[in-house]
Every structure is written in structure tokens, then in C-alpha cells.
Write a protein that holds these residues in place. Structure first.
Motif, PDB file in Angstrom:
ATOM      1  N   GLU A   1       0.821  -1.246   0.006  1.00 39.58           N
ATOM      2  CA  GLU A   1       0.066  -0.051   0.057  1.00 39.58           C
ATOM      3  C   GLU A   1       0.922   1.278   0.090  1.00 39.58           C
ATOM      4  OE1 GLU A   1       1.108  -0.192   4.319  1.00 39.58           O
ATOM      5  OE2 GLU A   1       1.078  -1.394   2.548  1.00 39.58           O
ATOM      6  N   CYS A   2       2.188   1.240   0.472  1.00 40.39           N
ATOM      7  CA  CYS A   2       2.885   2.615   0.821  1.00 40.39           C
ATOM      8  C   CYS A   2       4.132   2.525  -0.140  1.00 40.39           C
ATOM      9  CB  CYS A   2       3.298   2.437   2.110  1.00 40.39           C
ATOM     10  SG  CYS A   2       4.282   1.280   2.727  1.00 40.39           S
ATOM     11  N   TYR A   3       4.128   1.809  -1.247  1.00 38.70           N
ATOM     12  CA  TYR A   3       5.253   1.935  -2.293  1.00 38.70           C
ATOM     13  C   TYR A   3       4.697   3.077  -3.106  1.00 38.70           C
ATOM     14  CZ  TYR A   3       6.829  -2.891  -0.966  1.00 38.70           C
ATOM     15  OH  TYR A   3       7.405  -3.855  -0.248  1.00 38.70           O
TER      16      TYR A   3
ATOM     17  N   HIS B   1      -0.137   3.946  -2.965  1.00 35.70           N
ATOM     18  CA  HIS B   1      -0.973   2.769  -3.852  1.00 35.70           C
ATOM     19  C   HIS B   1      -0.386   2.927  -5.530  1.00 35.70           C
ATOM     20  CE1 HIS B   1      -3.612   1.604  -0.856  1.00 35.70           C
ATOM     21  NE2 HIS B   1      -3.850   2.783  -0.465  1.00 35.70           N
ATOM     22  N   THR B   2       0.789   3.621  -5.384  1.00 35.23           N
ATOM     23  CA  THR B   2       1.475   3.711  -6.921  1.00 35.23           C
ATOM     24  C   THR B   2       1.725   2.628  -7.424  1.00 35.23           C
ATOM     25  OG1 THR B   2       2.349   5.917  -6.097  1.00 35.23           O
ATOM     26  CG2 THR B   2       3.335   4.897  -8.120  1.00 35.23           C
ATOM     27  N   ALA B   3       2.670   1.615  -6.729  1.00 35.58           N
ATOM     28  CA  ALA B   3       2.803   0.532  -7.399  1.00 35.58           C
ATOM     29  C   ALA B   3       1.784  -0.530  -7.411  1.00 35.58           C
ATOM     30  CB  ALA B   3       3.779  -0.339  -6.430  1.00 35.58           C
ATOM     31  N   GLU B   4       0.802  -0.327  -6.675  1.00 35.97           N
ATOM     32  CA  GLU B   4      -0.293  -1.332  -6.912  1.00 35.97           C
ATOM     33  C   GLU B   4      -1.415  -0.989  -7.968  1.00 35.97           C
ATOM     34  OE1 GLU B   4      -1.782  -2.453  -2.238  1.00 35.97           O
ATOM     35  OE2 GLU B   4      -2.625  -0.660  -3.129  1.00 35.97           O
ATOM     36  N   LYS B   5      -1.320   0.369  -8.418  1.00 32.99           N
ATOM     37  CA  LYS B   5      -1.899   1.017  -9.599  1.00 32.99           C
ATOM     38  C   LYS B   5      -1.212   0.441 -10.801  1.00 32.99           C
ATOM     39  CE  LYS B   5      -3.969   4.939  -7.048  1.00 32.99           C
ATOM     40  NZ  LYS B   5      -4.013   6.254  -6.968  1.00 32.99           N
TER      41      LYS B   5
END
Length: 298
Positions: free
Chosen positions: A55-57, A60-64
């Protein structure tokens, strides 16, 4: 590619996965969707099926980036692991957010970012023992699991270590541990592996290349740019680790074997380790990481 079961779960993971902290923008560069796609395409072509994110990479950038890719490809071929417990504020700056209400909101935000209906492995992310020992949190997560939003629960143990969290993992419903494990940091062999063996927990080895130091590329005096998280590491420990990496390369790595591949295979030589999850900056590094599976003898 080789595969191993993640503990007693039904998750048959590739022994080499794709770590995604770098996609959050804290390793000296940012990534476009096309660049992320190229990494995942190469991983898929090599039989890799495990993506680990958080969630904190970034916020949510990496998740997106992962989610955009999954939305355009076969979701069923991927095992998607993410984490909870932090809110990204900026470079190397997070808030701890482990309350039941906060984690429920994070879970829904991760599902939206990843564009999935269920997260295969949802992991408590580097929280303190005090935050971990909140039975209401684990009861809530069990409810979300029964609701179908979570497949399995795991614990990504904070870097400084917590034997308690490994010992109590099965009690709170976790089935996998994610731990810092590499040739420079063998603490898990005493702290966590006995509990994993006793309770049949899967092990994901993060930082298996010691933040790149076990790649063989760095020499004494190496420095990193201010937007690379490694610039925040303790300088004296960095010097010591680089010197030890050089010794290992000289004395332990067989001639002709790339050190990074050897280092990943070293982690996987312990049968308790289900998978390693190194980061990768481009498709060439994905290919190199995947080749570590060819060094395994069993």
C-alpha cells in the motif's frame, strides 16, 4: 521455472517472484505504465506467477501499476500479494495506520488499485509487536477473508526483527511470513524458520540481494543519489556490507556464476523458503533473477 507451495496453502508460487517497491519511486526513478508492463510481460514469459507489492510503495502507486496490467491480462495466472499498515506521506515518510477502521479502508483501496476482487495474500506490514497484538484487528481480517476479499493472511516482519510475530503467526490466522533473508542477514534461520517449520508456514524472502549489494556491482566508496532509498542507509553498515559482499564473491561464488543469481539460489537452497521476491528495474533484471531457479539442485 520451479514452483513451491507456500506453506500449507494451495498457492503454488514460482520460486522467484517480482518485488515492486521500486515501482513506488523511491529507488532513484519513477516508472511509466509501459515500463511496468515490460517487467510483468517478461516475468510471465519466464513462468513467474508471484507479484509482491504494498500500500505504501508510493500512495498505492505500485499497486496501481500492477492493477492496470492485471486489468489487461489474465488475472488467473498471477498470485498477488500486498500489505497493510502504512500511509505514504512522501519519500521515506509513512504513518502507521493499523486500526481496524483504517485497515478496512486500506483493504478496499488496495482492491480498487489492484483491480481485483480478492487479494491472494494480505500481509501485516512491518508493524510493532504492540500493533500486532491487537486481536480485534485479526478478527476483522478474518471476517474480510470469509467475505472473500482476502485469500490468505501473512506477516511481513519488520526489518529489525520480531520473534514474537513468527511465534504467534498461526494463532492470529497467518499462513506465511515475509522476512528479510539473504547471505548477509541470516537471522531468520534462528528467529523465524523454527516457527515456520513447526507451524507449516510459508516463507517469502525479501531483500534477497541485500538491496543490490549481493549483485557484485558495488565497491567501497559507492554512494547513491538522494532520491534512492539506499542513501538513507547507515553509511558504516553499508561499507561493512559491501566489503563482506566482496569477500563472499571471491570465496563462495563459483567461477562463471553471476553473483546475483547465486545469491537468490542461496536463499532458495533452504527448503523452508517458498520464494524470493527481488526487485527488478527492467526486463533484463527479471531474466537474470529468473535464471536463479536453474541453479537449484532440488
Amino acid at each position: 521455472m520451479r514452483y513451491r507451495l507456500l506453506g500449507e496453502t494451495s498457492l503454488n508460487v514460482s520460486v522467484v517472484g517480482v518485488g515492486t517497491w521500486q515501482l513506488g519511486g523511491e529507488w532513484g526513478r519513477s516508472y511509466s505504465q509501459g515500463e511496468a508492463d515490460a517487467i510483468f510481460d517478461q516475468a510471465a514469459s519466464l513462468g513467474i506467477n508471484l507479484i509482491d507489492t504494498a500500500e505504501c510503495y508510493g500512495d498505492h502507486t505500485a499497486e496501481k501499476l500492477v492493477g492496470d496490467y492485471l486489468a489487461r491480462h489474465d488475472r488467473r495466472r498471477w498470485i498477488v500479494a500486498t500489505k497493510f499498515g502504512h500511509h505514504f506521506r512522501g519519500f521515506w515518510n509513512r504513518d502507521d495506520v493499523f486500526s481496524c477502521d483504517d485497515v478496512r479502508l486500506q483493504l478496499d483501496a488496495s482492491l480498487r488499485a489492484l483491480r481485483v476482487e480478492r487479494i491472494d495474500l494480505y500481509q501485516f506490514h512491518s508493524g510493532s509487536d504492540e500493533l500486532f497484538e491487537n486481536d480485534a484487528l485479526w478478527t476483522m481480517l478474518d471476517g474480510e477473508k470469509r467475505a472473500g476479499k482476502i485469500g490468505r493472511l501473512g506477516i511481513s516482519i519488520l526489518g529489525k526483527g520480531s520473534e514474537l510475530q513468527a511465534r504467534q503467526a498461526r494463532r492470529v490466522g497467518a499462513e506465511a511470513l515475509q522476512v528479510v533473508y539473504n547471505r548477509l542477514d541470516r537471522r531468520p534461520e534462528q528467529l523465524y524458520f523454527p516457527h515456520a517449520q513447526r507451524d507449516r508456514l510459508g516463507i517469502l524472502a525479501r531483500v534477497p540481494l541485500a538491496s543490490g549489494l549481493l549483485s557484485g556491482k558495488y565497491r567501497p566508496g559507492t554512494s547513491f543519489p538522494s532520491d534512492d532509498v539506499r542513501a538513507k542507509f547507515d553509511p558504516e553498515k553499508m561499507r561493512s556490507d559491501i566489503a563482506e559482499s566482496a569477500r563472499i564473491q571471491k570465496e563462495e561464488v563459483p567461477p562463471g556464476v553471476p553473483m546475483a543469481q547465486w545469491a537468490l539460489a542461496w536463499c532458495l537452497s533452504n527448503p523452508l523458503v517458498s520464494a524470493v521476491i527481488p526487485g527488478c528495474k527492467d526486463p533484463a533484471q527479471v531474466t537474470s533473477n529468473a535464471a536463479a531457479a536453474d541453479l537449484l539442485t532440488a
